[in-house]
Design an enzyme around this catalytic site. Structure first.
Site, PDB file in Angstrom:
ATOM      1  CD1 TRP A   1      30.490  17.133 -31.661  1.00 39.85           C
ATOM      2  CD2 TRP A   1      32.549  17.835 -32.084  1.00 39.85           C
ATOM      3  NE1 TRP A   1      30.606  18.117 -32.587  1.00 39.85           N
ATOM      4  CE2 TRP A   1      31.803  18.628 -32.820  1.00 39.85           C
ATOM      5  CE3 TRP A   1      33.946  18.075 -31.824  1.00 39.85           C
ATOM      6  CZ2 TRP A   1      32.535  19.625 -33.529  1.00 39.85           C
ATOM      7  CZ3 TRP A   1      34.793  18.968 -32.624  1.00 39.85           C
ATOM      8  CH2 TRP A   1      33.814  19.737 -33.355  1.00 39.85           C
TER       9      TRP A   1
ATOM     10  CB  THR B   1      27.236  15.055 -27.482  1.00 38.60           C
ATOM     11  OG1 THR B   1      28.623  14.829 -28.431  1.00 38.60           O
ATOM     12  CG2 THR B   1      27.203  13.845 -26.530  1.00 38.60           C
ATOM     13  CG  ASP B   2      27.264  19.044 -33.386  1.00 37.71           C
ATOM     14  OD1 ASP B   2      28.187  19.211 -33.470  1.00 37.71           O
ATOM     15  OD2 ASP B   2      26.144  19.750 -33.583  1.00 37.71           O
ATOM     16  CG  PHE B   3      24.410  23.499 -29.186  1.00 34.91           C
ATOM     17  CD1 PHE B   3      23.541  23.600 -28.262  1.00 34.91           C
ATOM     18  CD2 PHE B   3      24.307  24.752 -30.113  1.00 34.91           C
ATOM     19  CE1 PHE B   3      22.518  24.483 -27.833  1.00 34.91           C
ATOM     20  CE2 PHE B   3      23.303  25.764 -29.991  1.00 34.91           C
ATOM     21  CZ  PHE B   3      22.456  25.635 -28.750  1.00 34.91           C
TER      22      PHE B   3
ATOM     23  CD1 TRP C   1      24.871  20.830 -37.153  1.00 32.19           C
ATOM     24  CD2 TRP C   1      25.702  19.438 -38.498  1.00 32.19           C
ATOM     25  NE1 TRP C   1      25.903  20.215 -36.480  1.00 32.19           N
ATOM     26  CE2 TRP C   1      26.257  19.262 -37.389  1.00 32.19           C
ATOM     27  CE3 TRP C   1      25.995  18.756 -39.855  1.00 32.19           C
ATOM     28  CZ2 TRP C   1      27.380  18.318 -37.036  1.00 32.19           C
ATOM     29  CZ3 TRP C   1      26.964  17.761 -39.694  1.00 32.19           C
ATOM     30  CH2 TRP C   1      27.557  17.412 -38.307  1.00 32.19           C
TER      31      TRP C   1
END
Length: 214
Positions: free
Chosen positions: A136, A155-157, A197
């Site tokens: 990340w 893997t970024d929430f 995002w």
């Protein structure tokens, strides 16, 4: 990012195209003048913290060096651990920053000029040897410092949550699912990630798109 990227994403994925229309033009502007060392330091500070808390801690760290825009590797190495801990850094992050600083001096962390000539894979292989630096952290450097156009931080929430909201999935996609789904977005996966995002700021989600096999 370029109009060509938006056209490709809109044509290859109608649901993502609808999100792009809702959000508007991509406002991602990498900080190309930031050094790899500075980018890694900032990313480590931000790990597992919300933006406000991380910015506060980073501000306290920078305040330890009032005459500098940003501490140098030498500065971090010579600063006692207790002072860095007093700024709000955990023991693990303090150790990670000192390791990054040492490796910046030894040349493992590339200079801005050197890293521009390296591929994403070469950068990942080099930087993943550093303490406290995982995939990340490297991906954030590739996106926000180097401006690489085809990075998908699976893997970024925030990216996973934005994807789930956009496609109406009741659960977050696994990294594997997101990676496979995102093949259609190549070579503009960075732009796709930016829109996911931004999807978190929208009041309504878009129509449900089932998982493969549902």
């Amino acid at each position: 990012m370029t109009p060509q990227a938006l056209r490709h994403l809109t044509r290859s994925d109608k649901v993502l195209g609808a999100l792009i229309k809702k959000v508007g033009p991509c406002q991602l502007k990498p900080k190309l003048r930031r050094s790899p060392f500075q980018a890694l330091v900032q990313s480590v500070v931000y790990q597992q913290l919300n933006g406000t808390a991380a910015a506060t801690i980073l501000g306290r760290v920078r305040a330890l060096y009032p005459n500098l825009r940003f501490p140098t590797p030498e500065d971090l190495l010579t600063t006692p651990e207790e002072r860095l801990r007093g700024a709000g850094l955990s023991r693990a992050k303090t150790a990670a920053l000192k390791d990054i600083a040492a490796n910046a001096l030894s040349g493992v962390v590339p200079t801005a000029r050197a890293i521009d000539k390296m591929s994403n894979t070469e950068i990942e292989e080099r930087l993943l040897t550093l303490r406290g630096v995982g995939p990340w952290t490297v991906e954030m450097l590739l996106i926000f410092t180097l401006g690489r156009t085809d990075v998908l931080p699976v893997t970024d929430f925030g990216v996973r949550k934005g994807f789930a909201l956009t496609y109406g999935w009741p659960e977050l996609p696994t990294p594997k699912e997101l990676l496979e789904f995102g093949e259609k977005w190549r070579p503009h996966r960075t732009t796709a990630a930016w829109y996911f995002w931004r999807a978190l700021d929208l009041p309504k989600k878009l129509p449900k798109v089932p998982r493969s096999g549902d």
